[in-house]
Design a protein around this motif. Sequence first.
Motif, PDB file in Angstrom:
ATOM      1  N   THR A 177       6.142   5.186   1.184  1.00  0.00           N
ATOM      2  CA  THR A 177       4.919   5.541   0.357  1.00  0.00           C
ATOM      3  C   THR A 177       5.229   6.348  -0.785  1.00  0.00           C
ATOM      4  O   THR A 177       5.331   7.612  -0.599  1.00  0.00           O
ATOM      5  CB  THR A 177       3.823   5.726   1.258  1.00  0.00           C
ATOM      6  OG1 THR A 177       3.469   4.762   2.360  1.00  0.00           O
ATOM      7  CG2 THR A 177       2.324   5.846   0.341  1.00  0.00           C
ATOM      8  N   ASP A 235      -0.461   5.723  -1.734  1.00  0.00           N
ATOM      9  CA  ASP A 235      -1.160   4.885  -0.704  1.00  0.00           C
ATOM     10  C   ASP A 235      -2.625   4.447  -1.434  1.00  0.00           C
ATOM     11  O   ASP A 235      -3.496   5.005  -2.021  1.00  0.00           O
ATOM     12  CB  ASP A 235      -1.532   6.043   0.386  1.00  0.00           C
ATOM     13  CG  ASP A 235      -2.548   5.141   1.476  1.00  0.00           C
ATOM     14  OD1 ASP A 235      -2.550   3.895   1.376  1.00  0.00           O
ATOM     15  OD2 ASP A 235      -3.095   5.890   2.112  1.00  0.00           O
ATOM     16  N   GLU A 248      -0.722   2.300   3.056  1.00  0.00           N
ATOM     17  CA  GLU A 248       0.366   2.993   3.656  1.00  0.00           C
ATOM     18  C   GLU A 248       0.788   2.098   4.963  1.00  0.00           C
ATOM     19  O   GLU A 248       2.027   2.207   5.567  1.00  0.00           O
ATOM     20  CB  GLU A 248      -0.273   4.473   4.020  1.00  0.00           C
ATOM     21  CG  GLU A 248       0.978   5.436   4.745  1.00  0.00           C
ATOM     22  CD  GLU A 248       0.420   6.635   4.572  1.00  0.00           C
ATOM     23  OE1 GLU A 248       1.290   7.623   4.543  1.00  0.00           O
ATOM     24  OE2 GLU A 248      -0.479   6.908   4.674  1.00  0.00           O
ATOM     25  N   ASP A 249      -0.102   1.711   5.864  1.00  0.00           N
ATOM     26  CA  ASP A 249       0.135   1.106   6.768  1.00  0.00           C
ATOM     27  C   ASP A 249       1.255  -0.335   6.967  1.00  0.00           C
ATOM     28  O   ASP A 249       2.024  -0.567   7.553  1.00  0.00           O
ATOM     29  CB  ASP A 249      -0.894   0.686   7.825  1.00  0.00           C
ATOM     30  CG  ASP A 249      -1.913  -0.169   7.264  1.00  0.00           C
ATOM     31  OD1 ASP A 249      -1.957  -0.099   5.857  1.00  0.00           O
ATOM     32  OD2 ASP A 249      -2.610  -0.958   7.873  1.00  0.00           O
TER      33      ASP A 249
END
Length: 632
Positions: A345, A348, A335-336
Motif C-alpha cells: 500500500t 490507503d 488496503e485490504d
Amino acid sequence: MTCRFWTSAVLVVLAAAAAYRVLVPPPAEFAHTPLLDEYDYVVVGGGSAGAVAAARLAEGAPDARVLLLEAGPSDSAMMEVAIPAGCSLLQRTKLDWQFTTQPQAASHGSMHERRSRWPRGKTLGGSSSINYMVYVRGAQDDYDKLWGVSGWSFADVLPFFRKSENYVARPLAANETHRATGGPLTVSKPQTSSPLVDAFIASGKALGLARNEDYNGAGGMMGIAHCDLTIKDGVRASSAAAFLRPALARAAAASASGVFHVRTFAHVTRVVTETDAASGKVRAVGVEFADTADSDGVASEDSPRRVVRATTEVVLSAGAVGSPHVLMLSGIGPEDVLAAAGIETVVDLPGVGRNLRDHLMVPVRFPTKDKASGHLITKKRAESLTTLLKYLVFSGGLLTTNGLEGTAFYSTGTSDHLPASVPDVQIHMIATGGSDVEAANIGTKPEFVAQGVIDDPDRWQAGGINFLPIILHPKSRGAITLNSSSPFDPPLIQPNYLAEQADVDLLVAAVHDTLKLAADEAYAEWIDASSPTTSPLYESAPDGAAAGVSYWEWHVRNFAVTVYHPVGTAKMGEPGAAGTVVDPQLRVVGVDGLRVADASIMPTLISGNTNAPCIMIGERVADFILSSLQGR
C-alpha cells in the motif's frame, strides 16, 4: 448497358476503398513513436476523455512536452470505425478490451455463466471509437443535485459542453445559451428519418411525451426525439477524429518548442510514485508501460517494459475499469484489496473501485408487417452495392445510421431517490429485429437465442423491430477489484445488476410503457403490437412460471444487458468525504501530481448515454491544469 454500369459501380467501390487505405494512416501508426525519457504531462488512455485532455494540453501549452499513451492500436486499424453502421461489428475485436463480469446472481440468466460481456474501447478514441455515437449531456439536476460537487453544477459544466460542440442540426440564434457551433465535435441528427422512427416519435403521446428534438438544449431533456449523434458528414466523430488528430496536425505545423507525442500499444502497468522521506508526501513521477507493438497489442509478463517520467503531472484516463485497476496496481486503493493481491500500500484510498454503477436495458421485440420491410436495417441491405455506392460516393444512405435513431426520456415518478426533474427511464428504438451478431456480442446462450435467429438471421432481422427500455439511475451498485497483482490479468468486475428489487420493478414498468408505445395508432401500419416476441423457455424455467414470477419480470432478469455506461469507480467528491478518490479538480487524494479524468470520477450516473460527459471531463481536466499554469 446494365453489365457495364455494374462493372463501373464495382470499380468505384474498389477505388474508394483503396483510396481510404491510402489516405487513412496505417494501423501501425504511433506504434513505434520515438519517446523522450521525460515529459511535462503524461496522459494514460487515449479514449473519450484522454484524447481530449491531451489535445487541449498540447494546444494550450504549446511549449510543453505532452505524451499520450494508448494500450490498443490506432483507430485506423479497422475501416468499420469510421462507418457509423459498422458500430455493432467492433465488439469482440482487437479494438475492444473484451471484459466480462463476474456471474450475476439476480440477472443475466440467458448469458453464458450468467456473465455480462463488457466491451470497452481499446484504441485511439477509446469507447467513442466503438460506441453507438449517441450524444446526451444529461439533466441539469444530474449535476446540481445528484452529483452535488462544488464547481460541478450544470452552470459550471455547460461552458465546456459548448466549447467542444459544433451543432449542425439547426441554425443557432445569436442569444443561444446551451448549444454552440465552431467546436471540434460535430453533433448532428440522422441524415434521413425512417418512417419507423417517425412512428416512434409520434407514439410518444401514449405516454404523454411531447416531441423534444433539442433534448440537450435549454428546454430540458424530457420528451421523445431523434437522437443527437456524433457523426460528421456520414463519418463517426470520435474523440480521436475530432480532437486528437487535428491537435497533432497543429502541433506538427507549429514553431513552438513543445512536443506532442502519441504512442499506441503501450499497456500502462502502474503509476510510478515517490515518497518524500521527511514529509511522507507521495508524488506521481511517471508511468511504467509494457510495449506490445511487436505482439499486436497482446500484453504479457514477457512484454518489454519502459518507464517515462512526468515532471509536472500524470493524468489517468483509462476509463471506469482501467483507471481503478491502474491505481490499485500502483498501490493506491483499499488496503485490504491490495494486501489480498500482495501489493504494498502506497496510499490507503478505500473508494478506489467502489461505487460502480451502470445503465441496464432489456430488448422488447415486435414482429413487423410487410410494409415495414423496406425500412428495416438488415445485413442484406447494408451490404448491397447500392448502399455502398450511396455511402462512398455521396456520404449518405443506410451506412450513415447508428441504428439507434430514436430516443425518449421521462420520469415515472416512482423513483424515491430522484428529484422529479430527473428522468428515470430512457427508451431507444432500433429498426431491426436483432441478429446473430448482436446475440454473439451479448453472449446469449444458444437455448435462449430465438430460433428465427438460428434458422435464418437475415429473415429474423427483416421481420421485427426492437425497443430498448433503460433504467437510468439504478439503486444497485457494485465494485471493481483485483484479480491478481499482474497488470495483465483483467480486474474482477462485479456490477451486482438487479440486486435491488426496485430496479427490477422499474425495468418491468418501463417494458409495460414500451408495450403502450407499440400499441399506439402511429405503429398500426408497421408492427403487430399484439404479439411481442416472448421466450417459450418461461413456462418450464424454474425461476419462471413455476415460481409464480410474471413473464416480464422473468424476461428482465434473464435478458437485461449492459448499455455500456459504467461509471463511479474513482468517485469525485469533497476531500475527506466517504468514498472520495479525487477532489473537485480531479486530483487524487493523497497523491500529488496525479489526476483522474474519465467516467470513473462521476459520483453517479447521468440521465443518458455517458460519452458526452466524458468529453466534457476531458475538457475540464485540461482547463484545471492550464489554469494552474496561468495562476487562475
